[in-house]
Every structure is written in structure tokens, then in C-alpha cells.
Scaffold this motif. Structure first.
Motif, mmCIF file in Angstrom:
data_model
loop_
_atom_site.group_PDB
_atom_site.id
_atom_site.type_symbol
_atom_site.label_atom_id
_atom_site.label_comp_id
_atom_site.label_asym_id
_atom_site.label_seq_id
_atom_site.Cartn_x
_atom_site.Cartn_y
_atom_site.Cartn_z
ATOM 1 N N LEU A 179 0.700 -1.187 0.085
ATOM 2 C CA LEU A 179 -0.071 -0.150 -0.006
ATOM 3 C C LEU A 179 0.912 1.213 -0.043
ATOM 4 C CD1 LEU A 179 -2.735 -1.247 2.691
ATOM 5 C CD2 LEU A 179 -2.659 -1.172 0.044
ATOM 6 N N LEU A 180 1.899 1.089 0.769
ATOM 7 C CA LEU A 180 2.866 2.357 0.708
ATOM 8 C C LEU A 180 3.635 2.502 -0.342
ATOM 9 C CD1 LEU A 180 3.668 4.651 2.875
ATOM 10 C CD2 LEU A 180 5.350 3.206 3.573
ATOM 11 N N LEU A 181 4.072 1.396 -1.023
ATOM 12 C CA LEU A 181 4.755 1.381 -2.449
ATOM 13 C C LEU A 181 3.918 1.831 -3.602
ATOM 14 C CD1 LEU A 181 6.828 -2.194 -2.051
ATOM 15 C CD2 LEU A 181 7.694 0.289 -1.920
ATOM 16 N N ARG A 193 4.213 -1.309 -14.460
ATOM 17 C CA ARG A 193 2.785 -1.214 -14.055
ATOM 18 C C ARG A 193 2.229 -2.365 -14.393
ATOM 19 N NH1 ARG A 193 1.222 5.053 -15.617
ATOM 20 N NH2 ARG A 193 2.968 6.007 -14.708
ATOM 21 N N SER A 194 2.177 -3.213 -15.606
ATOM 22 C CA SER A 194 1.695 -4.054 -15.881
ATOM 23 C C SER A 194 1.901 -5.277 -15.096
ATOM 24 C CB SER A 194 2.015 -4.675 -17.426
ATOM 25 O OG SER A 194 1.479 -3.468 -18.259
ATOM 26 N N LEU A 195 2.965 -5.398 -14.774
ATOM 27 C CA LEU A 195 3.605 -6.617 -13.945
ATOM 28 C C LEU A 195 2.728 -6.344 -12.410
ATOM 29 C CD1 LEU A 195 7.591 -6.642 -15.042
ATOM 30 C CD2 LEU A 195 5.411 -8.515 -15.311
ATOM 31 N N VAL A 196 2.857 -5.307 -12.100
ATOM 32 C CA VAL A 196 1.961 -5.006 -10.692
ATOM 33 C C VAL A 196 0.783 -5.332 -10.759
ATOM 34 C CG1 VAL A 196 1.378 -3.081 -8.974
ATOM 35 C CG2 VAL A 196 3.788 -3.065 -9.910
ATOM 36 N N LEU A 197 0.109 -4.947 -11.667
ATOM 37 C CA LEU A 197 -1.364 -5.410 -11.946
ATOM 38 C C LEU A 197 -1.378 -6.949 -12.209
ATOM 39 C CD1 LEU A 197 -2.750 -2.701 -14.551
ATOM 40 C CD2 LEU A 197 -2.993 -2.756 -11.954
ATOM 41 N N LEU A 198 -0.513 -7.469 -12.681
ATOM 42 C CA LEU A 198 -0.293 -9.020 -12.699
ATOM 43 C C LEU A 198 -0.449 -9.522 -11.294
ATOM 44 C CD1 LEU A 198 1.602 -11.422 -14.858
ATOM 45 C CD2 LEU A 198 1.539 -11.580 -12.483
ATOM 46 N N GLY A 199 0.323 -9.047 -10.574
ATOM 47 C CA GLY A 199 0.685 -9.660 -9.195
ATOM 48 C C GLY A 199 -0.809 -9.306 -8.179
ATOM 49 N N ILE A 200 -1.123 -8.302 -8.473
ATOM 50 C CA ILE A 200 -2.452 -7.912 -7.604
ATOM 51 C C ILE A 200 -3.567 -8.632 -8.190
ATOM 52 C CG2 ILE A 200 -4.094 -6.130 -7.142
ATOM 53 C CD1 ILE A 200 -1.743 -4.207 -7.200
ATOM 54 N N ALA A 239 8.843 -5.799 -5.476
ATOM 55 C CA ALA A 239 10.094 -5.491 -6.383
ATOM 56 C C ALA A 239 9.912 -4.324 -7.269
ATOM 57 C CB ALA A 239 10.687 -6.761 -7.095
ATOM 58 N N ALA A 240 9.003 -4.392 -8.031
ATOM 59 C CA ALA A 240 8.551 -3.301 -9.399
ATOM 60 C C ALA A 240 8.305 -1.771 -8.749
ATOM 61 C CB ALA A 240 7.376 -3.997 -10.003
ATOM 62 N N LEU A 241 7.773 -2.025 -7.374
ATOM 63 C CA LEU A 241 7.715 -0.758 -6.802
ATOM 64 C C LEU A 241 8.556 -0.259 -5.811
ATOM 65 C CD1 LEU A 241 3.607 -1.128 -6.282
ATOM 66 C CD2 LEU A 241 4.766 0.343 -8.255
ATOM 67 N N TRP A 242 9.562 -0.952 -5.577
ATOM 68 C CA TRP A 242 10.494 -0.741 -4.523
ATOM 69 C C TRP A 242 11.366 0.593 -5.052
ATOM 70 C CZ3 TRP A 242 10.929 -2.684 0.033
ATOM 71 C CH2 TRP A 242 11.982 -2.531 0.853
ATOM 72 N N PRO A 243 11.504 1.439 -3.825
ATOM 73 C CA PRO A 243 12.389 2.676 -4.202
ATOM 74 C C PRO A 243 13.709 2.268 -4.863
ATOM 75 C CG PRO A 243 11.531 2.546 -1.857
ATOM 76 C CD PRO A 243 11.253 1.296 -2.319
ATOM 77 N N ARG A 244 14.177 3.207 -5.772
ATOM 78 C CA ARG A 244 15.097 2.775 -6.580
ATOM 79 C C ARG A 244 16.390 3.725 -6.067
ATOM 80 N NH1 ARG A 244 12.566 0.728 -11.543
ATOM 81 N NH2 ARG A 244 11.242 -0.519 -10.477
ATOM 82 N N THR A 245 15.928 4.511 -5.021
ATOM 83 C CA THR A 245 17.137 5.462 -4.502
ATOM 84 C C THR A 245 16.723 5.603 -2.878
ATOM 85 O OG1 THR A 245 18.421 7.401 -4.178
ATOM 86 C CG2 THR A 245 15.984 7.295 -5.277
ATOM 87 N N LEU A 246 17.389 6.068 -1.977
ATOM 88 C CA LEU A 246 17.047 6.151 -0.820
ATOM 89 C C LEU A 246 17.320 7.633 -0.419
ATOM 90 C CD1 LEU A 246 18.460 2.996 1.357
ATOM 91 C CD2 LEU A 246 16.059 3.548 0.659
ATOM 92 N N ARG A 247 17.273 8.346 -1.352
ATOM 93 C CA ARG A 247 17.654 10.079 -1.198
ATOM 94 C C ARG A 247 16.513 10.789 -0.655
ATOM 95 N NH1 ARG A 247 21.248 11.110 -6.933
ATOM 96 N NH2 ARG A 247 23.216 9.574 -6.074
ATOM 97 N N THR A 248 15.460 10.133 -0.766
ATOM 98 C CA THR A 248 14.285 10.833 -0.535
ATOM 99 C C THR A 248 13.814 10.608 0.849
ATOM 100 O OG1 THR A 248 12.762 9.380 -1.491
ATOM 101 C CG2 THR A 248 13.388 11.125 -2.960
#
Length: 478
Positions: A179-181, A193-200, A239-248
Motif C-alpha cells: 500500500l505504501l509502495l 505497471r503491468s507486472l504490478v497489476l499481474l501480481g495484484i 520489487a517493481a515498486l521498490w524505491p530505486r534510491t534512498l535519497r528521498t
């Protein structure tokens, strides 16, 4: 050994799948949590389930699907289709994976969908021919949709997600990080996004399918076993929605919340589900198939199973049990008797723990008796007013003694007898313990008889052992 092979394959494939989206250390974290913090540990590591290799082929299917989408290479998608078919052969419910992949490819890469379907048909048709030759039917009954007819749909729908005995979100809180991701949705490509929809979609369809199953709690098992099949899809979402950087700040908060939720999930599935023996006794005594209402018991959820909690639940259930009658001999597995500390655990009828022990003596058959475990055991029962011995009486235990054993007997906290059984050291001898009961000792309602056995003997090998003294055969109030 095969379960261990599957576990290693699941971790490696999970790492490989996550690595297609995020860096090395994030992939290690996600792969580790997927195994140690989900049913892969609490269920998959306890035996060789069909879920184990079903997950292996599902993860391999997804990994090759992601690669084929990235490269638009038909060779990879051909293998993905074959692996998806193998996943279906192992677990019929994994047909959902095939359906979601076909929809995704139909929307994102139409040339790839035909290659996927073609290789799937080759493997699937081969299995059907094999089934026809061996069983006379194109598909075994286990693969037919009729298995999903019936049941309490709405109760099952809620129970699969939020019940204290089978709820996916209750047992695996780390999944709520999805939910947070979702805040990262806009920054992802259309393929991602399509892969995220597949998993959901996979999760939702699996959820609905289980809710259609009359036996939706999945019998003897720990937590949401039947939802294991959708876990690879949920890894894909994370994995598809995981943060790509920790700068924010948002990314740091997301990872921090994930770590906290992951710690809870690992404790539930690895510490409790994999190593706490009371999480097994939770569904055995009473059998969850005979008393499915226990999956809704918030006063004693499975992931908090303990000796104390197990005993308290037994006492609560005893309140609804039939009362003991004077002059009647009750066997050890009678529903009128609640056994605390005996070999069936804490509620009769149950099963012998001998099936789970190694190195115990060959003569150690439970049959119709229940061995004491430890130096103190209890028998709990209720009496109606007509059965209370106002003028006194006797409580008689027919038992077997493992060698000579000293004993003390307490009824409702009051010491009423002590003595020693006859027998030869190391041998089992029938014995009869007759306990005098003075007026006023037994009362209407709940009564508790405790036996203190200081000479209990440890038997077995290494960690597979028990401490025994007496084996209860029957009880009577005279």
C-alpha cells in the motif's frame, strides 16, 4: 532433502527476480523476507508440499517473463510458458498465473502471447495424455473446477485475509507495505505497471478461489497455507515498486516501515511457525477440521500458541463438555476429560505424539492410553449436582506405570493422597491408583485432579525424547 532444494531455489529465484528491478542488497533483503517472513518458512520448510515446487516454477515463470518483456525475445517467453504449465501440473490453482500472464502479454506484447500459449499447450497436453493413460480421465478430479463449489463464501473471504487462524494480512503483515509502495506507481514504466497489476490480479483471483473452497482453512497447517501460491506475484509487486534510491524521505520511511513489518513477519513464520511446537498442537487438539471455529478465536491465535494458551483454550472448551457421571468408567480419550500435560496435549480426543518422535522404545504404543509428559499432569472434568459425592467416595485411575513411580495427588489444590506404584525399572506394569475423596473436596462444575510424578523417566534419543511416568487408561468416580 527435496524441500531444502526447493527452499534454496525459491530464495535464488526470488533474488534473481528482484534483481531485475532493484540493486543487490535490496534484492537480498526482499528474497530473505519472502522466505523467512512468509509461509515458505512456516509451511514449506516443514515438509515437502506441492506448494514448494509450485513456487519454484512460478518464480521461474515470472523471472523469464520479465526478461522477455525487457528484451522482447520470444525464446525467453517460450520457456516462460512451459514453466507456467509445469507450475499448473504441480498445483492446479496456479492456472491463475497462466491466465494473468496471458492477459498481460495480450495487452503489452501480442507476438509474445502466442509463443507463451504454444509452449504451455505442449506441456499441458502432455500431462493430459499422461493422465488419460494412467487414470482413464483427461484430468484427475483434483484439477476440476467442481472442487471450488460450495462453502461459506463471505466467511471464507474474510477469514482468508483477517482471521487470527488463517488471515494472510494477520500472519504476514509485511505484505501491507504494498500500500505504501503504490506511491511510486507514476514513476514506473508501463511494463512495470503491468507486472504490478499481474501480481495484484493474481492475489485477488487466488483469494476468491479459496473462498469458494468448502475447506478454505486448508486443514492442518500454519496460517494462510493456501495463499502461498500467490506469494511470488506479491514479490513481483513489491520489487517493481521498490524505491530505486534512498535519497528521498519517502523512500527512507518506506524502507523503515518495511523492516519493521518484516521483523514481525519473520517472528511469526520462522520463530513461531517453524520452531514453536504449540503452533502444531493448536490445530490438532482439537482438530481444526472438526472444530473450524477455532480459526476465529482471537483469544488464542495460532501465531501466539503456547503451553499456557493451549491449556486455557482446553479449559474453555471443557465448559461445554458433558459432565462426568458416578459409576461410569471413562477412557483416556473421552470428551468428558480434559488432559493437561499428557501425551495427547491438553484436549481429548487427540492424536499420539509418538508419530512425531524418533528413537522411542518399540513397545511405546499409545493405543488407548495417554502417557504423562513431565513431572506434573492434570485431569480436568465437570460434575453436575447429582454426581457430587457429598458423603465422600473414590477416584480410580486405571493406568500403566513405567517402572516404580512415586506420586502425589491433588484435587482442586488440596493434597488427598500419595504413594508408589509397583513395577520393574524400565518396564511397563499395569497399575491401579485408588484415591480417597473426602466430602466437600469435589464440587459442582469444574474440578481439577493433579498428579505430581517426581520420578518421571526421560526416554528417547538426542532431542527426540519425552519424560514419562504413568499412562492413563481410564478414570472413574465411585
Amino acid at each position: 532433502a527435496l524441500a531444502a532444494v526447493a527452499a534454496v531455489a525459491i530464495v535464488l529465484l526470488s533474488y534473481g527476480l528482484a534483481r531485475r528491478f532493484v540493486g543487490h542488497w535490496s534484492s537480498v533483503l526482499l528474497a530473505g523476507v519472502l522466505w523467512f517472513g512468509t509461509s515458505f518458512a512456516s509451511t514449506g520448510a516443514t515438509a515437502l508440499w506441492s506448494h514448494d515446487f509450485g513456487a519454484v516454477f512460478s518464480l521461474a515463470t515470472l523471472l523469464l517473463l520479465v526478461i522477455s518483456l525487457h528484451r522482447r525475445a520470444r525464446w525467453w517467453v517460450l520457456w516462460s510458458g512451459a514453466l507456467a504449465a509445469m507450475a499448473w501440473v504441480i498445483r492446479p490453482q496456479l492456472l491463475i498465473l497462466t491466465l494473468t500472464v496471458v492477459v498481460l502479454l495480450g495487452l503489452r506484447w501480442r507476438r509474445g502471447v502466442m509463443a507463451f500459449i504454444a509452449s504451455w499447450i505442449v506441456v499441458g497436453a502432455s500431462f493430459m495424455v499422461f493422465s488419460k493413460v494412467v487414470t482413464g480421465a483427461w484430468l484427475p478430479a483434483y484439477y476440476l473446477p467442481q472442487r471450488l463449489e460450495g462453502g461459506q463464501f463471505w466467511e471464507a473471504l474474510a477469514g482468508t485475509m483477517v482471521s487470527p487462524g488463517r488471515g494472510l494480512l494477520v500472519f504476514t503483515p509485511v505484505l501491507m507495505i504494498s500500500l505504501l509502495l503504490l506511491g511510486n506507481w507514476r514513476s514506473r514504466s508501463w511494463d512495470e505497471r503491468s507486472l504490478v497489476l499481474l501480481g495484484i490480479t493474481w492475489l485477488v483471483l487466488q483469494w476468491v478461489a479459496i473462498a469458494r473452497f468448502p475447506h478454505w482453512w486448508g486443514g492442518w497447517g500454519f496460517g494462510p497455507r493456501l495463499m502461498m501460491d500467490a506469494l511470488p506475484g506479491l514479490l513481483l509487486v513489491v520489487a517493481a515498486l521498490w524505491p530505486r534510491t534512498l535519497r528521498t524521505i519517502y523512500a527512507r520511511v518506506t524502507v523503515g516501515v518495511f523492516v519493521v513489518l518484516a521483523a514481525g513477519s519473520v517472528w511469526i513464520h520462522t520463530v513461531q511457525g517453524l520452531y514453536n511446537p504449540y503452533t502444531r498442537l493448536w490445530y490438532v487438539q482439537p482438530s481444526v477440521d472438526e472444530a473450524p471455529e477455532i480459526v476465529w478465536d482471537w483469544s488464542y491465535p495460532q501465531f501466539l500458541a503456547s503451553e499456557w494458551g493451549h491449556e486455557e483454550r482446553a479449559v474453555r472448551r471443557l465448559e461445554a463438555a458433558p459432565p462426568v457421571q458416578r459409576g461410569v468408567a471413562y477412557p483416556a480419550d473421552a470428551p468428558e476429560l480434559g488432559l493437561a500435560g499428557w501425551s495427547t496435549g491438553f484436549w481429548s480426543p487427540g492424536i499420539s505424539l509418538d508419530n512425531f518422535r524418533l528413537g522411542t522404545p518399540y513397545w511405546w504404543s499409545e493405543d488407548e492410553r495417554r502417557w504423562s509428559e513431565g513431572s506434573r499432569v492434570r485431569i480436568v472434568f465437570t460434575l453436575d449436582p447429582a454426581s457430587v459425592p457429598e458423603a465422600g467416595g473414590r477416584l480410580v485411575l486405571e493406568a500403566d506405570s513405567f517402572g516404580p513411580q512415586r506420586y502425589s495427588v491433588l484435587i482442586n489444590g488440596e493434597t488427598v493422597a500419595s504413594g508408589m506404584t509397583d513395577g520393574v525399572t524400565g518396564e511397563v506394569t499395569p497399575t491401579r491408583i485408588s484415591i480417597p475423596v473426602a466430602p466437600g473436596v469435589l464440587r459442582e462444575g469444574r474440578n481439577e485432579t493433579a498428579l505430581v510424578l517426581p520420578d518421571a523417566v526421560t526416554v528417547g534419543q538426542v532431542t527426540e525424547f519425552r519424560q514419562i511416568a504413568l499412562a492413563l487408561r481410564q478414570l472413574s468416580l465411585q
